[in-house]
Motif scaffolding. Structure first.
Motif, short mmCIF file in Angstrom:
data_model
loop_
_atom_site.label_atom_id
_atom_site.label_comp_id
_atom_site.label_asym_id
_atom_site.label_seq_id
_atom_site.Cartn_x
_atom_site.Cartn_y
_atom_site.Cartn_z
N VAL A 2 36.75 66.99 -3.67
CA VAL A 2 35.55 66.23 -3.62
C VAL A 2 35.26 65.06 -2.89
N ASN A 3 34.33 64.93 -2.22
CA ASN A 3 33.84 63.74 -1.61
C ASN A 3 32.25 63.43 -1.62
N GLU A 4 31.93 62.39 -1.34
CA GLU A 4 30.75 62.10 -1.22
C GLU A 4 30.12 62.80 0.10
N ASN A 5 29.09 63.19 0.08
CA ASN A 5 28.52 63.86 1.40
C ASN A 5 28.02 62.74 2.31
N ASP A 6 28.95 62.20 2.78
CA ASP A 6 28.55 60.77 3.82
C ASP A 6 27.80 61.34 5.10
N ALA A 7 28.00 62.61 5.36
CA ALA A 7 27.59 62.95 6.77
C ALA A 7 25.78 63.02 6.75
N SER A 16 38.89 62.86 -3.05
CA SER A 16 39.37 61.84 -2.05
C SER A 16 38.41 61.31 -1.28
N SER A 17 38.65 59.89 -0.83
CA SER A 17 37.88 59.13 0.14
C SER A 17 38.64 59.36 1.40
N GLY A 18 38.32 58.55 2.37
CA GLY A 18 39.23 58.58 3.66
C GLY A 18 38.25 59.32 4.89
N ALA A 19 37.31 59.99 4.67
CA ALA A 19 36.56 60.86 5.58
C ALA A 19 36.17 59.71 6.72
N ILE A 20 35.81 58.42 6.40
CA ILE A 20 35.32 57.54 7.44
C ILE A 20 36.44 56.98 8.26
N ALA A 21 37.65 56.63 7.36
CA ALA A 21 38.77 56.38 8.22
C ALA A 21 39.53 57.40 9.11
N GLY A 46 27.83 55.91 -3.09
CA GLY A 46 28.25 54.67 -2.32
C GLY A 46 29.82 54.35 -2.60
N ASP A 47 30.33 54.62 -3.59
CA ASP A 47 31.66 54.56 -3.79
C ASP A 47 32.41 55.55 -4.44
N ASN A 48 33.64 55.92 -4.24
CA ASN A 48 34.06 57.19 -4.90
C ASN A 48 34.57 56.97 -6.23
N ASP A 49 34.86 55.64 -6.65
CA ASP A 49 34.90 55.46 -8.11
C ASP A 49 34.05 55.85 -8.83
N GLY A 86 41.72 56.56 -3.18
CA GLY A 86 40.80 55.98 -2.14
C GLY A 86 41.57 55.57 -0.94
N THR A 87 40.61 55.22 0.12
CA THR A 87 41.05 55.08 1.55
C THR A 87 42.38 54.16 1.59
N SER A 88 42.37 52.97 0.80
CA SER A 88 43.69 52.06 0.71
C SER A 88 45.09 52.89 0.41
N GLY A 113 39.22 50.13 2.15
CA GLY A 113 38.46 50.94 1.12
C GLY A 113 37.35 50.12 1.08
N ILE A 114 36.45 50.62 -0.05
CA ILE A 114 35.32 49.74 -0.45
C ILE A 114 35.10 49.70 -1.92
N GLY A 115 36.03 50.14 -2.74
CA GLY A 115 35.99 50.00 -4.04
C GLY A 115 36.14 48.96 -4.68
N1 GLU Z 1 33.35 58.41 0.82
C1 GLU Z 1 33.89 57.57 1.77
C2 GLU Z 1 34.90 58.04 2.43
O1 GLU Z 1 35.24 59.16 2.43
C3 GLU Z 1 34.36 56.26 0.90
C4 GLU Z 1 33.88 55.90 -0.43
C5 GLU Z 1 34.85 55.02 -1.04
O2 GLU Z 1 35.98 54.71 -0.58
O3 GLU Z 1 34.77 54.84 -2.21
O4 GLU Z 1 35.06 57.67 3.76
#
Ligand code: GLU
Length: 269
Positions: free
Chosen positions: A141-146, A57-62, A155-158, A19-21, A218-220
């Motif tokens: 892998v990530n969510e296709n947030d774009a 992996s999260s972290g795209a928005i960060a 909504g969350d990568n967990d 996660g981002t954190s 993070g949002i998890g």
């Molecule tokens: N998918 C989002 C990102 O990469 C975050 C989702 C999450 O932190 O669970 O920024």
């Protein structure tokens, strides 16, 4: 619960979620390159040891915020989509560089809820994972947030990582967190809070322990990790929550050592 920990040693297909954190410094929000490099080295070594690794992996928005010098996360969906579009590339660039240093090839897979919605969609996504793994690559892998809007977002990568683990019949899902695992209280507020070694059944007591939480990056939080554990164990995937800030934890966990909290898959509990 010896059997569940013991069985991790022979696990072959493993989903690892970060996660981002874990990926970013909490005070600056900038990527923690030291930690990312150690993590990737461990993953590369697990791959060398014959494991199939899927890296969520999260972290795209960060990463996007960083690149554009934005300090406060915007509220609107399009702005977050744009940040993810910028940041996902930044993230992959870093992963490409570090994984290449250890001789590994990666392939990006971006998913939304739609890709797991029905059996046909699931099968198409699964085929892509299978082909990548068969080529010896590590899916990142990530969510296709774009393109993600509320209706198609997980909504969350967990939860996303549990969906992926179930989709591709992984044996284990390891969620790297910024704390050691699930506690019976809030360890940040209560000194007597104890780390739980193993959770055989996810009942309302366990859900209560998970509370709400989540950091500014993070949002998890723990709540979505428990949701992920439910989904994973129901699909015969053992899940672990492990501290991602301690180098060597992945290896230790997969060696059957007592790190973090384990949620054994049904057949093992
Ligand atoms: N998918 C989002 C990102 O990469 C975050 C989702 C999450 O932190 O669970 O920024």
């Amino acid at each position: 619960m010896g059997t569940a920990r013991e069985s991790l040693k022979s696990a072959r297909r493993i989903v690892i979620k970060v996660g981002t954190s874990t990926l970013a410094h909490s005070d600056t929000g900038k990527l923690n390159l030291y930690r990312i490099e150690h993590l990737i080295r461990e993953i590369a070594d697990l791959h060398n040891a014959g494991k199939e690794i899927i890296f969520v992996s999260s972290g795209a928005i960060a990463a996007g915020m960083n690149k554009l010098g934005i300090k406060i996360k915007p509220q609107t969906i399009p702005e977050n989509q744009a940040l993810a579009a910028v940041g996902q590339g930044v993230l992959m660039h870093i992963y490409e560089k570090f994984f290449a240093e250890y001789g590994q090839t990666i392939g990006q897979i971006l998913l939304t809820k739609e890709n797991a919605a029905d059996e046909h969609a699931r099968q198409n996504s699964r085929n892509s994972f299978q082909a990548l793994l068969a080529m010896g690559a590590i899916p990142v892998v990530n969510e296709n947030d774009a393109v993600g809007v509320d209706e198609i977002r997980i909504g969350d990568n967990d939860n996303l990582s549990a969906i992926v683990a179930a989709m591709i019949d992984a044996e284990v899902l390891i969620i790297l967190s910024d704390i050691d695992g699930l506690y019976d209280g809030n360890p940040k507020l209560d000194k007597n809070a104890r780390l739980i070694d193993s959770v055989a059944e996810i009942n309302s007591d366990v859900e209560k322990m998970a509370g709400g939480a989540g950091t500014k990056l993070g949002i998890g939080g723990m709540f979505t990790k428990i949701q992920a554990a439910k989904l994973a164990t129901a699909n015969d995937v053992t899940m672990l929550i492990v501290n991602g800030s301690t180098n060597g934890n992945l290896r230790r966990a997969l060696n059957g050592e007592n790190v973090g909290t384990i949620f054994p898959r049904r057949k093992l509990s």
